[in-house]
Write a protein that holds these residues in place. Structure first.
Motif, short mmCIF file in Angstrom:
data_model
loop_
_atom_site.label_atom_id
_atom_site.label_comp_id
_atom_site.label_asym_id
_atom_site.label_seq_id
_atom_site.Cartn_x
_atom_site.Cartn_y
_atom_site.Cartn_z
N HIS A 145 0.84 -1.20 0.00
CA HIS A 145 0.00 0.00 0.00
C HIS A 145 0.87 1.24 0.00
CE1 HIS A 145 -3.22 -2.79 0.69
NE2 HIS A 145 -2.64 -3.22 1.80
N MET A 146 0.66 2.12 -0.95
CA MET A 146 1.51 3.28 -1.17
C MET A 146 0.79 4.57 -0.77
SD MET A 146 3.99 1.53 -2.38
CE MET A 146 5.11 2.85 -2.90
N GLY A 147 1.55 5.46 -0.11
CA GLY A 147 1.04 6.78 0.20
C GLY A 147 0.30 6.89 1.50
N ILE A 153 -3.18 0.08 4.63
CA ILE A 153 -4.16 0.32 3.59
C ILE A 153 -4.97 1.58 3.88
CG2 ILE A 153 -5.99 -1.08 4.65
CD1 ILE A 153 -6.69 -2.02 1.79
N GLN A 154 -5.11 1.92 5.19
CA GLN A 154 -5.84 3.13 5.53
C GLN A 154 -5.11 4.35 4.96
OE1 GLN A 154 -4.98 0.78 7.70
NE2 GLN A 154 -6.73 0.17 8.94
N ASN A 155 -5.86 5.18 4.25
CA ASN A 155 -5.35 6.43 3.67
C ASN A 155 -4.34 6.23 2.54
OD1 ASN A 155 -6.86 7.95 5.61
ND2 ASN A 155 -5.22 7.60 7.11
N ALA A 156 -4.14 4.98 2.10
CA ALA A 156 -3.23 4.76 0.98
C ALA A 156 -3.80 5.36 -0.30
CB ALA A 156 -2.97 3.27 0.79
N GLN A 157 -2.92 5.87 -1.15
CA GLN A 157 -3.35 6.46 -2.42
C GLN A 157 -3.58 5.38 -3.47
OE1 GLN A 157 -0.43 9.38 -3.46
NE2 GLN A 157 -0.81 10.65 -1.66
N TYR A 158 -2.78 4.33 -3.41
CA TYR A 158 -2.94 3.21 -4.34
C TYR A 158 -2.17 2.02 -3.78
CZ TYR A 158 1.70 4.66 -5.97
OH TYR A 158 3.03 5.01 -6.03
N SER A 159 -2.40 0.84 -4.37
CA SER A 159 -1.73 -0.38 -3.92
C SER A 159 -1.09 -1.07 -5.10
CB SER A 159 -2.72 -1.33 -3.24
OG SER A 159 -3.29 -0.73 -2.09
N LEU A 160 0.06 -1.68 -4.85
CA LEU A 160 0.77 -2.47 -5.86
C LEU A 160 0.62 -3.94 -5.51
CD1 LEU A 160 4.09 -0.40 -6.06
CD2 LEU A 160 2.09 -0.24 -7.56
N VAL A 161 0.48 -4.79 -6.50
CA VAL A 161 0.33 -6.21 -6.25
C VAL A 161 1.47 -6.98 -6.91
CG1 VAL A 161 -1.18 -6.58 -8.26
CG2 VAL A 161 -1.25 -8.19 -6.35
N ASP A 162 2.03 -7.92 -6.16
CA ASP A 162 3.10 -8.79 -6.64
C ASP A 162 2.59 -10.22 -6.54
OD1 ASP A 162 5.37 -10.19 -7.20
OD2 ASP A 162 6.48 -9.58 -5.40
N TYR A 163 2.48 -10.88 -7.69
CA TYR A 163 1.94 -12.23 -7.73
C TYR A 163 3.01 -13.31 -7.58
CZ TYR A 163 -2.60 -10.38 -9.10
OH TYR A 163 -3.80 -9.71 -9.12
N ASN A 164 4.25 -12.93 -7.26
CA ASN A 164 5.29 -13.95 -7.08
C ASN A 164 4.91 -14.96 -6.00
OD1 ASN A 164 6.95 -12.96 -9.04
ND2 ASN A 164 8.45 -12.03 -7.67
#
Length: 501
Positions: A145-147, A153-164
């Motif tokens: 979760h970024m930002g 996740i609270q207040n995050a601007q966006y999230s990145l997902v890694d499927y590894n």
């Protein structure tokens, strides 16, 4: 709803805690649970994937045979019965880290069931935890979760997902409800997860590095009034990944539940997340029951069938059980009950065993791991085993002391630099010039200065009070930054004063 907490003592006066744990163990197989994608940690995001990992149309999964064998090993180690036949199921839920929109797991037919694990708490008290099941499944991907604040996740601007991580083999171990722990519930939680970690390491089926998520605990807590028999509503704190955090999570949730109930409110059945920085939990999502996941048999996988002969072949390969190993090591090392219990509770049994195997005595290994190394870990608020100190470092450090190149005081400094990543003990002594000052000329000059500053002490020594030598040794050690050989300094002082020591 109130988010206050009662004191732990008041919570336990009014309520009885009921615990339950779901421990997820990532297996160290070469490939994933249902496809040939590599099962490795730390690679570039979204590189260890195949069409099967992502659940693309037309793909078919294949069960990892090594993972099945590992599940049977763990089931046997947990005193479980092993199913003669079991199958996989689809657990349906929609979340960004689940690329197929379902998780391939086991539902009504787990590979292992009805087991138990006997624990020994810090004071030697024994407690049995009943195991309901251990089943095979695949891991989800990882969201970053970024930002927001501290990666939340609270207040995050966006999230990145890694499927590894999506599709990595997992074994989930589920306990039956645990009642009767009382005030020792947090300690029991830590001991249970520590025991699972020890077992999977011992079996060699997982790297069991909690900081990497190889072992993660979902901690379920509910409270019921004293004297009641019906369980309360539970919360499930997800993916707790350190022993300290497991203990603190259970303690906090007991206090939080107690405050909610004491205020006349109802506990919400939900997932929660532990935050080490605030030492508190926050709400996740309402917790689903089994019916909400709409389990149904996985149509693309055949059932797993075992035989008595195969199970016994696997049983014959199991290593010495941890409890038996502890008894043997305690006898071999000559530790007292208290000394050995402290070693086990500190989680450094493996480190001490490796240090002794590398050439140290049992006493030396315990001295360093339970002394200065433990202090450094506490200072940094990490587990001892998480420090970058190896058995070879300890043996090398002890050899430097034995050779007279450093003393104990310098050795502690050297250890600090090892933890800081500056190299091996020998390299650090050389680079930082931390060797013992053995030049008699330099020591003699430092002794002369000390005697000149403390003539009264000199007269006492000349008068027969040899024990006063210590008052002169201190300034000499300070002048040499602690690098003088205290024994040689004492000898020089007595020689200069013509006194027999």
């Amino acid at each position: 709803m109130s988010q206050d907490v009662l004191s732990f003592e008041e919570a336990l006066e009014r309520f009885e805690p009921v615990l339950g744990f779901e421990v997820h163990v990532e297996l160290n197989t070469r490939t994933k649970m249902f496809d040939a994608a590599p099962n490795t940690f730390g690679d570039e995001p979204n590189t260890n994937i195949t069409p099967v990992s992502l659940g693309l149309p037309g793909v078919l999964p294949v069960v990892n045979g090594k993972a099945v064998e590992s599940a049977i090993k763990l089931g046997l180690a947990l005193n479980c019965s092993i199913a003669q036949r079991c199958h996989f199921a689809r657990k349906n839920y929609f979340y960004p880290d689940t690329p197929k929109n379902f998780q391939t797991s086991q539902f009504d037919e787990p590979i292992a069931y009805e087991g138990y694990l006997d624990l020994e708490l810090e004071d030697g008290t024994e407690f049995r935890v009943e195991i309901e099941r251990a089943h095979m499944e695949e891991d989800a991907g990882k969201l970053t979760h970024m930002g927001g604040d501290a990666g939340r996740i609270q207040n995050a601007q966006y999230s990145l997902v890694d499927y590894n991580r999506a599709g990595v083999p997992l074994i989930e171990i589920v306990t039956k409800p645990i009642v009767g722990a009382g005030e020792r519930a947090p300690e029991l939680a830590r001991a249970y997860v520590a025991a699972i970690r020890e077992i999977v390491r011992n079996l060699g089926i997982s790297d069991a590095r909690m900081e990497r998520g190889n072992v993660r605990c979902d901690a379920n807590v509910s409270l019921m009034p004293k004297g009641a028999t019906q369980f309360g509503t539970r919360s499930e704190t997800k993916n707790v990944n350190s022993l300290r955090a497991v203990e603190r999570t259970v303690r906090y949730e007991i206090q939080r539940h107690a405050a909610v109930l004491a205020a006349g409110e109802k506990v919400t059945q939900e997932t929660r997340f532990w935050h080490e920085d605030t030492r508190s939990t926050t709400a996740g999502r309402p917790k689903s029951d089994a019916d909400d996941y709409r389990y149904f048999p996985e149509p693309d996988l055949v059932p797993v069938v075992t035989t008595a002969e195969w199970i016994e072949e696997i049983r014959a390969t199991l290593p010495e059980p941890p409890a038996e190993r502890r008894k043997r090591l305690k006898a071999d090392w000559g530790y007292s009950d208290e000394e050995f219990r402290d070693v086990v509770n500190a989680g450094v049994l493996d480190e001490i065993e490796r240090t002794i195997a590398a050439g140290a005595t049992a006493a030396t290994a315990r001295k360093w791991w339970m002394g200065e190394i433990a202090r450094l870990a506490k200072q940094r608020e990490v587990e001892i085993a998480e420090l970058p100190v190896t058995a070879e470092h300890v043996v090398e450090l002890d050899a430097l002391i034995a050779d007279g190149k450093i003393n104990d005081k310098l050795a502690k400094k050297v250890l600090g630099f090892v933890v800081a990543g500056e190299g091996t003990p020998g390299e650090i002594v050389e680079a930082r010039g931390l060797g013992v000052v053995s030049d008699d000329g330099a020591l003699s000059a430092a002794v002369d200065d000390a005697m000149a500053q403390m003539p009264d002490v000199v007269e006492k020594i000349k008068g027969g009070k040899v024990q006063a030598v210590g008052a002169l040794i201190g300034p000499v050690m300070k002048a040499t930054r602690g690098q003088a050989d205290a024994g040689r300094v004492r000898q020089i002082i007595l020689e200069k004063l013509g006194v027999q020591g």
